[in-house]
Write a protein that holds these residues in place. Structure first.
Motif, mmCIF file in Angstrom:
data_model
loop_
_atom_site.group_PDB
_atom_site.id
_atom_site.type_symbol
_atom_site.label_atom_id
_atom_site.label_comp_id
_atom_site.label_asym_id
_atom_site.label_seq_id
_atom_site.Cartn_x
_atom_site.Cartn_y
_atom_site.Cartn_z
ATOM 1 N N SER A 175 0.869 -1.192 0.000
ATOM 2 C CA SER A 175 0.000 0.000 0.000
ATOM 3 C C SER A 175 0.893 1.226 0.000
ATOM 4 O O SER A 175 1.955 1.234 0.630
ATOM 5 C CB SER A 175 -0.878 0.019 1.248
ATOM 6 O OG SER A 175 -1.892 -0.943 1.126
ATOM 7 N N ILE A 176 0.468 2.238 -0.705
ATOM 8 C CA ILE A 176 1.228 3.490 -0.749
ATOM 9 C C ILE A 176 0.282 4.655 -0.424
ATOM 10 O O ILE A 176 -0.931 4.451 -0.330
ATOM 11 C CB ILE A 176 1.901 3.713 -2.127
ATOM 12 C CG1 ILE A 176 0.832 3.751 -3.232
ATOM 13 C CG2 ILE A 176 2.949 2.645 -2.413
ATOM 14 C CD1 ILE A 176 1.312 4.361 -4.528
ATOM 15 N N ILE A 177 0.866 5.831 -0.293
ATOM 16 C CA ILE A 177 0.019 7.015 -0.047
ATOM 17 C C ILE A 177 -0.168 7.734 -1.374
ATOM 18 O O ILE A 177 0.803 8.003 -2.087
ATOM 19 C CB ILE A 177 0.688 7.986 0.955
ATOM 20 C CG1 ILE A 177 1.060 7.244 2.243
ATOM 21 C CG2 ILE A 177 -0.213 9.170 1.270
ATOM 22 C CD1 ILE A 177 2.043 8.027 3.099
ATOM 23 N N ASN A 178 -1.411 8.067 -1.664
ATOM 24 C CA ASN A 178 -1.666 8.852 -2.873
ATOM 25 C C ASN A 178 -1.440 10.323 -2.504
ATOM 26 O O ASN A 178 -2.361 11.027 -2.071
ATOM 27 C CB ASN A 178 -3.086 8.599 -3.373
ATOM 28 C CG ASN A 178 -3.309 9.187 -4.759
ATOM 29 O OD1 ASN A 178 -2.669 10.166 -5.136
ATOM 30 N ND2 ASN A 178 -4.220 8.595 -5.513
ATOM 31 N N THR A 179 -0.202 10.750 -2.651
ATOM 32 C CA THR A 179 0.200 12.063 -2.128
ATOM 33 C C THR A 179 -0.453 13.225 -2.874
ATOM 34 O O THR A 179 -0.585 14.314 -2.328
ATOM 35 C CB THR A 179 1.735 12.228 -2.198
ATOM 36 O OG1 THR A 179 2.158 11.810 -3.491
ATOM 37 C CG2 THR A 179 2.428 11.401 -1.140
ATOM 38 N N THR A 198 -4.963 5.997 1.154
ATOM 39 C CA THR A 198 -4.170 4.785 0.926
ATOM 40 C C THR A 198 -4.516 4.195 -0.440
ATOM 41 O O THR A 198 -5.684 4.039 -0.794
ATOM 42 C CB THR A 198 -4.473 3.749 2.032
ATOM 43 O OG1 THR A 198 -4.140 4.356 3.281
ATOM 44 C CG2 THR A 198 -3.669 2.473 1.840
ATOM 45 N N GLU A 199 -3.480 3.910 -1.169
ATOM 46 C CA GLU A 199 -3.636 3.254 -2.475
ATOM 47 C C GLU A 199 -3.127 1.831 -2.268
ATOM 48 O O GLU A 199 -1.939 1.626 -2.010
ATOM 49 C CB GLU A 199 -2.771 4.016 -3.501
ATOM 50 C CG GLU A 199 -2.443 3.267 -4.771
ATOM 51 C CD GLU A 199 -3.660 2.934 -5.609
ATOM 52 O OE1 GLU A 199 -4.364 3.878 -5.995
ATOM 53 O OE2 GLU A 199 -3.908 1.732 -5.858
ATOM 54 N N ASP A 200 -4.027 0.852 -2.391
ATOM 55 C CA ASP A 200 -3.581 -0.515 -2.085
ATOM 56 C C ASP A 200 -3.093 -1.267 -3.323
ATOM 57 O O ASP A 200 -2.760 -2.456 -3.239
ATOM 58 C CB ASP A 200 -4.682 -1.288 -1.353
ATOM 59 C CG ASP A 200 -5.845 -1.643 -2.266
ATOM 60 O OD1 ASP A 200 -5.816 -1.302 -3.474
ATOM 61 O OD2 ASP A 200 -6.797 -2.269 -1.777
ATOM 62 N N ASN A 201 -3.062 -0.588 -4.433
ATOM 63 C CA ASN A 201 -2.528 -1.161 -5.677
ATOM 64 C C ASN A 201 -3.285 -2.389 -6.178
ATOM 65 O O ASN A 201 -2.734 -3.176 -6.949
ATOM 66 C CB ASN A 201 -1.036 -1.499 -5.519
ATOM 67 C CG ASN A 201 -0.187 -0.246 -5.700
ATOM 68 O OD1 ASN A 201 -0.273 0.435 -6.717
ATOM 69 N ND2 ASN A 201 0.620 0.078 -4.700
ATOM 70 N N SER A 202 -4.551 -2.523 -5.752
ATOM 71 C CA SER A 202 -5.299 -3.691 -6.237
ATOM 72 C C SER A 202 -5.665 -3.540 -7.715
ATOM 73 O O SER A 202 -5.952 -4.528 -8.395
ATOM 74 C CB SER A 202 -6.541 -3.953 -5.389
ATOM 75 O OG SER A 202 -7.254 -2.767 -5.182
#
Ligand code: AHR
Length: 526
Positions: free
Chosen positions: A123-127, A133-137
């Motif tokens: 998961s990353i942060i959509n800055t 949270t961007e879980d990249n699914s």
């Protein structure tokens, strides 16, 4: 009572004097003003690229998550996690290409985060967009599956701002190579044997801003460096799109175009321009507006004609053969977000005013089809000037959606040059033409004319002469509404939609079109 009597006296006087025959419209019972169009089909030679009708999907708000992607286990009917209702609606407007994953998000996106088993994706942060949270699914495989379901070309926007040359090079290899290599092995391990076809690839986004705050000189170097390692593997030709200017930044286009190596490496250069009704800190409401804001929005949208003309003129100096395309891969209305929604999600409603802006911009792109060969409205779903809005299982088609539906006849048709004479639409000291138009001939030989009447008070009677051919049949569709800010909502999804149009007739090759106030009309003649 008194007014009605006066109206009757006036009507009878006019009829007796034989001055004119007033046409009464359901939408506005007013005498239309007159205009004319001359069409020159014998001079038609430029193809209107279907890619002008392209779309843009970013990891922003509910565009991807909720708008497209609901996951395989969702109760919302889906195919491999992608909403069926949305796919069907988009197929109905024949979307030709889809840009992804951004936007500003693209220059923070590391594609390897979005492949492989979903529970292992970081998961990353959509800055850029709300810090969520961007879980990249939703990643590369899911996007390519979406393009397959839509039957459209993929337009990938690579990361030049925070990514590496190797990362971009490997993404190209992962997607498009059939050789035996670490990247193709990885793709196969993730369940995809065959390479995909990727037609368009942007080398960075808004590199003058969120994509790295670069100068055009510095970006030009990076463009050439990254492009050198983006290979055409067997069966795939990447059309590389250079990150281009914002609005009136003509120096950017000039700097990029004057470098012969950059020219050689690019298939296109982008231009971004949003219609901002007021200014960036006060963009105005998408739905609460009066005629002044309606007029201003359309007046500002007309700027697109000047922008594409001037950027094209610079391109003409260095590329007189017009090999390189001007790619308007972000355009549309940008208003304040709907009250109560996350400001980082850019969610706005869509009214008859947005339909006008879409019709106008698409007419402009058609009329500049010799250079503008791709355009992408921002954005496809739930963000800015969307064609679709979703809320859980509900889906609404916006007025802008219907414009794309009416205009799809122009995709890959031949542009018919024309000359328009029309009334002015005046507001205070400002003046704009009241009508916008474009025309084309499709492969079956049918002629299509799309018109927008911006004037919310006056109908336009347009007489259209065609300089070649014989025409006897006419049919059409219209998009209009009772008020300028009418929109489709989740409770009332069918307030605005296209209906058959009976206000056009053809006699002795002269076509007469009665375009009601605030309406968009698509006519087919043969
Ligand atoms: O479409 C929203 C944003 O607008 C995009 O991410 C960016 O490229 C532009 O500034």
């Amino acid at each position: 009572m008194k007014t009605s009597f006066l109206k009757i006296v006036l009507f009878v006087s006019v009829m007796l004097l034989g001055l004119s025959t007033p046409t009464v419209y359901a939408q506005n019972a007013k005498t239309p003003v007159k205009g004319s169009i001359s069409l020159f089909p014998d001079q038609a030679k430029v193809t209107i690229s279907k890619d002008i009708y392209g779309h843009f999907s970013e990891h922003l708000g509910a565009c991807i998550y909720g708008g497209i992607w609901v996951g395989e286990k969702s109760p919302i009917p889906n195919t491999d996690g992608i909403r069926n209702d949305v796919v069907k609606a988009l197929r109905d407007i024949s979307i030709p290409n889809l840009r992804w994953p951004g936007g500003c998000f693209a220059d923070t996106y590391h594609w390897k985060d979005g492949i492989g088993p979903k529970d292992k994706r970081p998961s990353i942060i959509n800055t850029n967009w709300g810090g969520v949270t961007e879980d990249n699914s939703f990643g590369t495989h899911e996007f390519m599956r979406l393009c397959e379901l839509l039957g459209c070309d993929a337009y990938i926007n690579g990361n030049i701002g925070s990514g590496t040359v190797q990362e971009m090079s490997e993404w190209v290899e992962y997607l498009t190579s059939s050789n035996d290599s670490p990247m193709t092995k990885l793709r196969k391990a993730n369940g995809r044997d065959k390479p995909w076809v990727v037609k368009y690839w942007a080398v960075g986004n808004e590199t003058w801003g969120c994509g790295g705050n670069m100068t055009p000189e510095y970006y030009g170097d990076l463009f050439r460096q990254f492009s050198s390692f983006m290979h055409d593997f067997a069966g795939n030709t990447l059309n590389k799109i250079a990150s281009g200017a914002s609005d009136v930044d003509y120096n950017w286009t000039e700097t990029m175009m004057k470098n012969p190596k950059s020219r050689q490496m690019m298939a296109g250069i982008s231009l971004h321009n949003y219609t901002i009704m007021d200014n960036w800190s006060h963009k105005g409401s998408a739905t609460q507006f009066g005629e002044k804001e309606w007029f201003t929005t359309i007046r500002k949208s007309l700027m697109m004609d000047e922008l594409v003309s001037k950027h094209s003129a610079i391109m003409d100096k260095y590329d007189p053969q017009k090999r390189i395309s001007l790619v308007v891969d972000e355009w549309g209305d940008w208003f304040d977000v709907e009250p109560g929604t996350n400001p980082g999600f850019l969610f706005q409603q869509n009214t008859m005013r947005d339909a006008m802006v879409a019709a106008l911009n698409l007419n402009i792109f058609n009329n500049h089809a010799d250079r503008v060969r791709m355009a992408n409205i921002a954005q496809m779903i739930n963000v800015l000037q969307s064609v679709i809005l979703t809320k859980n299982e509900k889906m609404v088609l916006t007025p802008t959606y219907y414009v794309f539906k009416m205009y799809k006849v122009h995709q890959d048709a031949t542009l018919i040059p024309l000359k328009l004479n029309c009334e002015k639409y005046i507001m205070g000291t400002d003046t704009i033409p009241s009508v916008s138009v474009s025309a084309s001939k499709d492969k079956a030989g049918k002629t299509h004319i799309t018109l927008a009447n911006f004037d919310p008070n006056k109908a336009q009677e347009i007489t259209c002469t065609v300089s070649a051919g014989t025409y006897s049949q006419v049919k059409g569709e219209i998009l209009t509404a009772a008020s300028i800010n009418a929109c489709n909502t989740f409770d009332k999804p069918n307030e605005i939609k296209t209906v058959p149009f009976s206000g056009a007739s053809i006699k002795n090759n002269i076509l007469t079109i009665n375009v009601p106030s605030k309406s968009i009309v698509a006519i087919e003649i043969n």
